[in-house]
Design an enzyme around this catalytic site. Structure first.
Site, PDB file in Angstrom:
ATOM      1  N   HIS A 143       0.821  -1.215   0.000  1.00 28.04           N
ATOM      2  CA  HIS A 143       0.000   0.000   0.000  1.00 28.04           C
ATOM      3  C   HIS A 143       0.854   1.265   0.000  1.00 28.04           C
ATOM      4  O   HIS A 143       2.046   1.225   0.313  1.00 28.04           O
ATOM      5  CB  HIS A 143      -0.917   0.029   1.227  1.00 28.04           C
ATOM      6  N   LYS A 147      -1.028   4.975   4.652  1.00 29.59           N
ATOM      7  CA  LYS A 147      -1.968   4.055   5.306  1.00 29.59           C
ATOM      8  C   LYS A 147      -1.579   3.875   6.768  1.00 29.59           C
ATOM      9  O   LYS A 147      -0.418   3.619   7.077  1.00 29.59           O
ATOM     10  CB  LYS A 147      -1.970   2.698   4.580  1.00 29.59           C
TER      11      LYS A 147
HETATM   12  N1  LIG Z   1     -13.039  -0.950   1.707  1.00 30.08           N
HETATM   13  C1  LIG Z   1     -12.306  -0.410   0.743  1.00 30.08           C
HETATM   14  O1  LIG Z   1     -12.449  -0.735  -0.450  1.00 30.08           O
HETATM   15  C2  LIG Z   1     -11.307   0.642   1.081  1.00 30.08           C
HETATM   16  C3  LIG Z   1     -11.099   0.948   2.395  1.00 30.08           C
HETATM   17  N2  LIG Z   1     -10.242   1.939   2.743  1.00 30.08           N
HETATM   18  C4  LIG Z   1     -10.179   2.263   4.154  1.00 30.08           C
HETATM   19  O2  LIG Z   1     -10.878   3.496   4.326  1.00 30.08           O
HETATM   20  C5  LIG Z   1     -10.317   4.204   5.433  1.00 30.08           C
HETATM   21  C6  LIG Z   1      -9.960   5.616   4.981  1.00 30.08           C
HETATM   22  O3  LIG Z   1      -8.914   5.557   4.050  1.00 30.08           O
HETATM   23  P1  LIG Z   1      -8.350   6.920   3.389  1.00 30.08           P
HETATM   24  O4  LIG Z   1      -9.452   7.659   2.732  1.00 30.08           O
HETATM   25  O5  LIG Z   1      -7.166   6.528   2.604  1.00 30.08           O
HETATM   26  O6  LIG Z   1      -7.892   7.716   4.704  1.00 30.08           O
HETATM   27  P2  LIG Z   1      -7.769   9.306   4.927  1.00 30.08           P
HETATM   28  O7  LIG Z   1      -6.947   9.492   6.144  1.00 30.08           O
HETATM   29  O8  LIG Z   1      -7.344   9.967   3.654  1.00 30.08           O
HETATM   30  O9  LIG Z   1      -9.279   9.765   5.210  1.00 30.08           O
HETATM   31  C7  LIG Z   1      -9.949   9.593   6.425  1.00 30.08           C
HETATM   32  C8  LIG Z   1     -10.697  10.879   6.700  1.00 30.08           C
HETATM   33  O10 LIG Z   1     -11.584  10.685   7.803  1.00 30.08           O
HETATM   34  C9  LIG Z   1     -11.472  11.822   8.650  1.00 30.08           C
HETATM   35  N3  LIG Z   1     -11.987  11.516   9.976  1.00 30.08           N
HETATM   36  C10 LIG Z   1     -11.312  11.143  11.093  1.00 30.08           C
HETATM   37  N4  LIG Z   1     -12.171  10.981  12.125  1.00 30.08           N
HETATM   38  C11 LIG Z   1     -13.397  11.283  11.643  1.00 30.08           C
HETATM   39  C12 LIG Z   1     -14.700  11.303  12.226  1.00 30.08           C
HETATM   40  N5  LIG Z   1     -14.905  10.985  13.520  1.00 30.08           N
HETATM   41  N6  LIG Z   1     -15.765  11.653  11.455  1.00 30.08           N
HETATM   42  C13 LIG Z   1     -15.585  11.990  10.163  1.00 30.08           C
HETATM   43  N7  LIG Z   1     -14.370  11.992   9.559  1.00 30.08           N
HETATM   44  C14 LIG Z   1     -13.299  11.626  10.291  1.00 30.08           C
HETATM   45  C15 LIG Z   1      -9.989  12.144   8.592  1.00 30.08           C
HETATM   46  O11 LIG Z   1      -9.716  13.433   9.097  1.00 30.08           O
HETATM   47  P3  LIG Z   1      -8.251  13.689   9.767  1.00 30.08           P
HETATM   48  O12 LIG Z   1      -7.255  13.398   8.683  1.00 30.08           O
HETATM   49  O13 LIG Z   1      -8.309  15.119  10.179  1.00 30.08           O
HETATM   50  O14 LIG Z   1      -8.145  12.723  10.922  1.00 30.08           O
HETATM   51  C16 LIG Z   1      -9.751  12.034   7.092  1.00 30.08           C
HETATM   52  O15 LIG Z   1     -10.127  13.215   6.401  1.00 30.08           O
HETATM   53  C17 LIG Z   1      -9.151   3.365   5.920  1.00 30.08           C
HETATM   54  O16 LIG Z   1      -9.559   2.545   6.983  1.00 30.08           O
HETATM   55  C18 LIG Z   1      -8.816   2.515   4.706  1.00 30.08           C
HETATM   56  O17 LIG Z   1      -8.176   1.321   5.051  1.00 30.08           O
HETATM   57  C19 LIG Z   1      -9.522   2.620   1.814  1.00 30.08           C
HETATM   58  C20 LIG Z   1      -9.652   2.321   0.490  1.00 30.08           C
HETATM   59  C21 LIG Z   1     -10.566   1.309   0.000  1.00 30.08           C
HETATM   60  O1  LIG Z   2      -6.028   2.184   3.124  1.00 33.32           O
HETATM   61  C1  LIG Z   2      -6.198   1.826   1.922  1.00 33.32           C
HETATM   62  O2  LIG Z   2      -5.745   2.451   0.968  1.00 33.32           O
HETATM   63  C2  LIG Z   2      -6.982   0.610   1.668  1.00 33.32           C
HETATM   64  N1  LIG Z   2      -7.580   0.036   2.673  1.00 33.32           N
HETATM   65  C3  LIG Z   2      -8.396  -1.127   2.624  1.00 33.32           C
HETATM   66  C4  LIG Z   2      -7.775  -2.230   3.452  1.00 33.32           C
HETATM   67  O3  LIG Z   2      -7.216  -1.946   4.519  1.00 33.32           O
HETATM   68  O4  LIG Z   2      -7.864  -3.392   3.031  1.00 33.32           O
HETATM   69  C5  LIG Z   2      -8.759  -1.536   1.218  1.00 33.32           C
HETATM   70  C6  LIG Z   2      -7.678  -1.298   0.205  1.00 33.32           C
HETATM   71  O5  LIG Z   2      -6.670  -2.221   0.437  1.00 33.32           O
HETATM   72  C7  LIG Z   2      -7.157   0.129   0.287  1.00 33.32           C
END
Ligand SMILES: NC(=O)C1=CN([C@@H]2O[C@H](COP(=O)(O)OP(=O)(O)OC[C@H]3O[C@@H](n4cnc5c(N)ncnc54)[C@H](OP(=O)(O)O)[C@@H]3O)[C@@H](O)[C@H]2O)C=CC1
Ligand SMILES: O=C(O)C1=N[C@H](C(=O)O)C[C@H](O)C1
Length: 257
Positions: A143, A147
């Site tokens: 990744h 992350k």
């Molecule tokens: N299921 C899937 O297909 C995928 C899952 N993911 C997962 O999604 C999650 C997010 O990933 P990603 O977008 O890269 O992470 P980011 O850190 O870019 O985004 C997370 C956002 O959530 C905000 N946040 C934190 N706490 C809160 C809250 N209580 N309420 C609302 N917003 C909040 C953060 O703010 P701040 O930065 O200020 O803390 C940040 O803007 C991870 O767990 C990742 O593993 C990612 C990609 C695909």
């Molecule tokens: O944090 C990410 O980027 C992603 N998170 C998810 C995970 O933890 O599996 C899904 C994907 O791998 C991207």
């Protein structure tokens, strides 16, 4: 407005939690681009969840972080809002908590999907199918370096699926003669399946599952090259959740696999 009150033909009102994050921002664009969905609330860290109520949100999409996602789910379930959860970090204990909350709100739907990319869902299914045929297996996830959790939720889920298939086939722990190890060199162990995490600038989200038996290996690999790869899965879930009550784990349940 709850889903039971929603007017057919009107766009589904979506609230995005983590709206300023990498995934949340991409989800906002995808939801706004689709003809049958609209962004009714954008919530990020520090914003009140009551914004979801003010916006008349029907379905929430949560891409925040593993430390806050349960709190968000509690609020949504209590207020009768369906939730599509992409945030990682769900284990059996967290899923049991969500199930208990849903017990009191039987019309609410929650989908927890470790990965929304079609290829990642297929890879998990293929890995589950192959698991019983190979004495050795290891998972490698790769990744972007921003992350915060390791191993990835997808890798943890894949390892659990493989472990269950191995157990059902009567396979024990994969052979490994290691007696001397620098801590971490052999990866994490999830249900006795080794999982290795790579963090590298330039990557988005990638996973390999390596199987081995006498004289042959099989490697399954999936690459998400950009975050749009997750959007068809997210939109599919947003469209289906209003008519899918209870807890669903995995996007595979929404696909005709
Ligand atoms: N299921 C899937 O297909 C995928 C899952 N993911 C997962 O999604 C999650 C997010 O990933 P990603 O977008 O890269 O992470 P980011 O850190 O870019 O985004 C997370 C956002 O959530 C905000 N946040 C934190 N706490 C809160 C809250 N209580 N309420 C609302 N917003 C909040 C953060 O703010 P701040 O930065 O200020 O803390 C940040 O803007 C991870 O767990 C990742 O593993 C990612 C990609 C695909
Ligand atoms: O944090 C990410 O980027 C992603 N998170 C998810 C995970 O933890 O599996 C899904 C994907 O791998 C991207």
């Amino acid at each position: 407005m709850t889903v039971s009150e929603r007017t057919e033909g009107n766009p589904i009102r979506v609230g995005v939690l983590g709206a300023r994050g990498r995934m949340g921002a991409t989800v906002c664009d995808a939801v706004e681009s689709a003809a049958d969905t609209t962004v009714a609330a954008r919530i990020d860290a520090g914003d009140a969840l009551t914004g979801l109520l003010d916006g008349g949100v029907e379905v929430v999409v949560d891409f925040t972080n593993p430390d806050v996602v349960l709190e968000n789910l509690r609020f949504c379930i209590d207020h009768g809002i369906h939730v599509v959860v992409g945030t990682s970090g769900f284990d059996d204990e967290k899923l049991a908590t969500v199930t208990a909350w849903l017990h009191d709100k039987p019309s609410v739907g929650v989908l927890v999907a470790p990965n929304f990319a079609l290829g990642a869902v297929l890879l998990m299914r293929f890995a589950e199918m192959a698991a019983k045929f190979y004495e050795s297996v290891e998972v490698v996830e790769l990744h972007h370096p921003r992350k915060v959790d390791a191993p990835s939720g997808t890798a943890a889920h894949t390892a659990r699926l493989i472990a269950q298939a191995r157990a059902e086939a009567g396979l024990g722990v994969a052979p490994d003669a290691t007696t001397s190890e620098v801590a971490g060199a052999r990866g994490a162990r999830i249900d006795d399946v080794r999982v290795h995490s790579v963090r590298l600038a330039g990557l988005v989200a990638h996973q390999e599952v390596l199987f081995g038996a006498e004289g042959e290996t099989l490697t399954l690999r999936h690459d998400s090259l950009h975050r749009e790869s997750f959007m068809p899965g997210v939109l599919l879930a947003v469209r289906q959740l209003p008519t899918r009550a209870g807890l669903t784990v995995g996007l595979d349940n929404l696909l005709d696999l």
